[in-house]
Design a protein around this motif. Structure first.
Motif, short mmCIF file in Angstrom:
data_model
loop_
_atom_site.label_atom_id
_atom_site.label_comp_id
_atom_site.label_asym_id
_atom_site.label_seq_id
_atom_site.Cartn_x
_atom_site.Cartn_y
_atom_site.Cartn_z
N PHE A 31 0.94 -1.31 0.15
CA PHE A 31 0.00 0.17 0.03
C PHE A 31 0.96 1.29 -0.02
O PHE A 31 1.85 1.35 0.64
CB PHE A 31 -0.82 0.05 1.21
CG PHE A 31 -1.76 -1.38 1.33
CD1 PHE A 31 -2.99 -1.40 0.22
CD2 PHE A 31 -1.68 -2.16 1.94
CE1 PHE A 31 -3.86 -2.36 0.34
CE2 PHE A 31 -2.30 -3.37 1.96
CZ PHE A 31 -3.50 -3.38 1.02
N LYS A 32 0.61 2.27 -0.94
CA LYS A 32 1.28 3.46 -1.08
C LYS A 32 1.21 4.25 0.17
O LYS A 32 2.00 5.17 0.40
CB LYS A 32 0.91 4.32 -2.32
CG LYS A 32 -0.71 4.63 -2.29
CD LYS A 32 -1.13 5.32 -3.36
CE LYS A 32 -2.91 5.51 -3.55
NZ LYS A 32 -3.06 6.00 -4.65
N ARG A 33 0.16 4.09 1.03
CA ARG A 33 0.03 5.08 2.30
C ARG A 33 1.02 4.47 3.30
O ARG A 33 1.08 5.56 4.31
CB ARG A 33 -1.25 5.16 2.67
CG ARG A 33 -1.72 3.94 3.17
CD ARG A 33 -3.26 3.86 3.82
NE ARG A 33 -3.57 2.53 4.44
CZ ARG A 33 -4.06 1.56 3.82
NH1 ARG A 33 -4.58 1.64 2.28
NH2 ARG A 33 -4.52 0.32 4.30
N THR A 34 1.78 3.61 3.19
CA THR A 34 2.82 3.17 4.16
C THR A 34 3.89 4.12 4.25
O THR A 34 4.43 4.67 3.19
CB THR A 34 3.12 1.58 3.80
OG1 THR A 34 1.91 0.88 3.81
CG2 THR A 34 4.25 1.30 4.68
N SER A 35 4.10 4.57 5.40
CA SER A 35 5.28 5.56 5.76
C SER A 35 6.58 4.71 5.28
O SER A 35 6.84 3.58 5.66
CB SER A 35 5.51 5.77 7.31
OG SER A 35 6.70 6.33 7.65
N ARG A 36 7.26 5.68 4.55
CA ARG A 36 8.71 4.83 3.88
C ARG A 36 9.72 4.68 4.95
O ARG A 36 10.31 3.68 5.05
CB ARG A 36 9.31 5.99 2.83
CG ARG A 36 10.59 5.21 2.29
CD ARG A 36 11.21 5.99 1.25
NE ARG A 36 10.46 6.23 0.04
CZ ARG A 36 10.35 5.27 -0.82
NH1 ARG A 36 10.87 4.07 -0.81
NH2 ARG A 36 9.43 5.34 -1.83
N LYS A 37 9.74 5.66 5.91
CA LYS A 37 10.91 5.69 6.99
C LYS A 37 10.30 4.32 8.26
O LYS A 37 11.33 3.73 8.26
CB LYS A 37 10.80 7.05 7.81
CG LYS A 37 11.49 6.96 9.06
CD LYS A 37 11.39 8.27 9.56
CE LYS A 37 12.55 8.64 10.59
NZ LYS A 37 12.81 7.80 11.79
N LEU A 38 9.01 4.14 8.20
CA LEU A 38 8.71 3.31 9.38
C LEU A 38 8.99 1.85 8.68
O LEU A 38 9.34 0.74 9.44
CB LEU A 38 7.07 3.36 9.84
CG LEU A 38 7.00 4.40 10.74
CD1 LEU A 38 5.43 4.62 11.26
CD2 LEU A 38 7.79 4.51 12.10
N PHE A 39 8.50 1.84 7.32
CA PHE A 39 8.89 0.45 6.47
C PHE A 39 10.14 0.13 6.55
O PHE A 39 10.55 -1.17 7.05
CB PHE A 39 8.07 0.55 5.26
CG PHE A 39 8.14 -0.64 4.35
CD1 PHE A 39 7.37 -1.56 4.61
CD2 PHE A 39 9.18 -0.71 3.51
CE1 PHE A 39 7.25 -2.82 3.79
CE2 PHE A 39 9.46 -2.09 2.84
CZ PHE A 39 8.24 -2.96 3.06
N THR A 40 10.89 1.08 6.46
CA THR A 40 12.44 0.86 6.22
C THR A 40 13.17 0.46 7.41
O THR A 40 13.79 -0.61 7.39
CB THR A 40 13.13 1.95 5.52
OG1 THR A 40 12.66 2.26 4.02
CG2 THR A 40 14.74 1.65 5.30
N GLU A 41 12.62 1.17 8.70
CA GLU A 41 13.03 0.72 9.69
C GLU A 41 12.92 -0.91 10.17
O GLU A 41 13.75 -1.51 10.67
CB GLU A 41 12.59 1.80 10.76
CG GLU A 41 13.19 3.00 10.78
CD GLU A 41 12.81 3.82 11.73
OE1 GLU A 41 11.95 3.71 12.50
OE2 GLU A 41 13.16 5.26 11.67
N LYS A 42 11.55 -1.08 10.08
CA LYS A 42 11.20 -2.42 10.31
C LYS A 42 11.69 -3.57 9.39
O LYS A 42 12.39 -4.47 10.03
CB LYS A 42 9.59 -2.44 10.03
CG LYS A 42 8.52 -2.22 11.02
CD LYS A 42 7.18 -2.47 10.82
CE LYS A 42 6.29 -1.60 11.53
NZ LYS A 42 4.94 -1.95 11.25
N LEU A 43 12.10 -2.92 8.26
CA LEU A 43 12.52 -3.92 7.28
C LEU A 43 14.14 -4.20 7.64
O LEU A 43 14.52 -5.38 7.69
CB LEU A 43 12.45 -3.44 5.65
CG LEU A 43 13.15 -4.36 4.62
CD1 LEU A 43 11.85 -5.19 4.01
CD2 LEU A 43 13.70 -3.52 3.67
N LYS A 44 14.76 -3.28 7.98
CA LYS A 44 16.21 -3.40 8.33
C LYS A 44 16.21 -4.10 9.77
O LYS A 44 17.12 -5.10 9.88
CB LYS A 44 16.85 -2.12 8.49
CG LYS A 44 17.17 -1.42 7.17
CD LYS A 44 17.94 -0.02 7.38
CE LYS A 44 18.08 0.56 5.91
NZ LYS A 44 18.86 2.07 6.12
N ALA A 45 15.45 -4.00 10.51
CA ALA A 45 15.57 -4.77 11.88
C ALA A 45 15.15 -6.16 11.65
O ALA A 45 16.03 -6.99 12.14
CB ALA A 45 14.41 -4.14 12.75
#
Length: 113
Positions: A83-97
């Motif tokens: 979904f495009k409304r997902t925050s890039r910053k939060l998504f990236t932080e979760k992904l890296k973790a």
């Protein structure tokens, strides 16, 4: 377990690609035809992953709270990546973790047995 970890890491990479796609095209994936089947597949992988919880919790830098957070983050990423409304910053932080934790488990798998 090595194969399961490799599959989960591949799934995480796929989530990154899907997220990049929705951000560049500014369109969401269809919920019923794309999102639901993908999340079911991830849930199956996580069910197998959870079966190794006891062994994983024996690793030095892993505990119950961190394990549960890892599983929860994978579950949420599997939905949010569509979904495009997902925050890039939060998504990236979760992904890296998630990538870090899965890689740590993969590198230390020999210590589990």
């Amino acid at each position: 377990m090595q194969q399961l970890l490799a599959q989960l890491l591949n799934d995480i990479s796929e989530m990154q690609q899907k997220f990049d796609h929705v951000k560049t095209t500014d369109t969401d994936y269809d919920f019923y035809t794309i999102v639901v089947p993908f999340t079911k597949q991830i849930d199956q992988q996580l069910k197998k992953f959870r079966s190794f919880e006891t062994q994983i919790l024996h690793l030095n830098y892993m505990n119950k709270q961190k394990f549960d957070l890892l599983v929860s983050n994978i579950e949420s990423l599997s939905v949010e990546c569509h979904f495009k409304r997902t925050s890039r910053k939060l998504f990236t932080e979760k992904l890296k973790a998630v990538q870090y934790d899965l890689s740590y488990i993969q590198r230390n798998e020999f210590a589990l047995w």
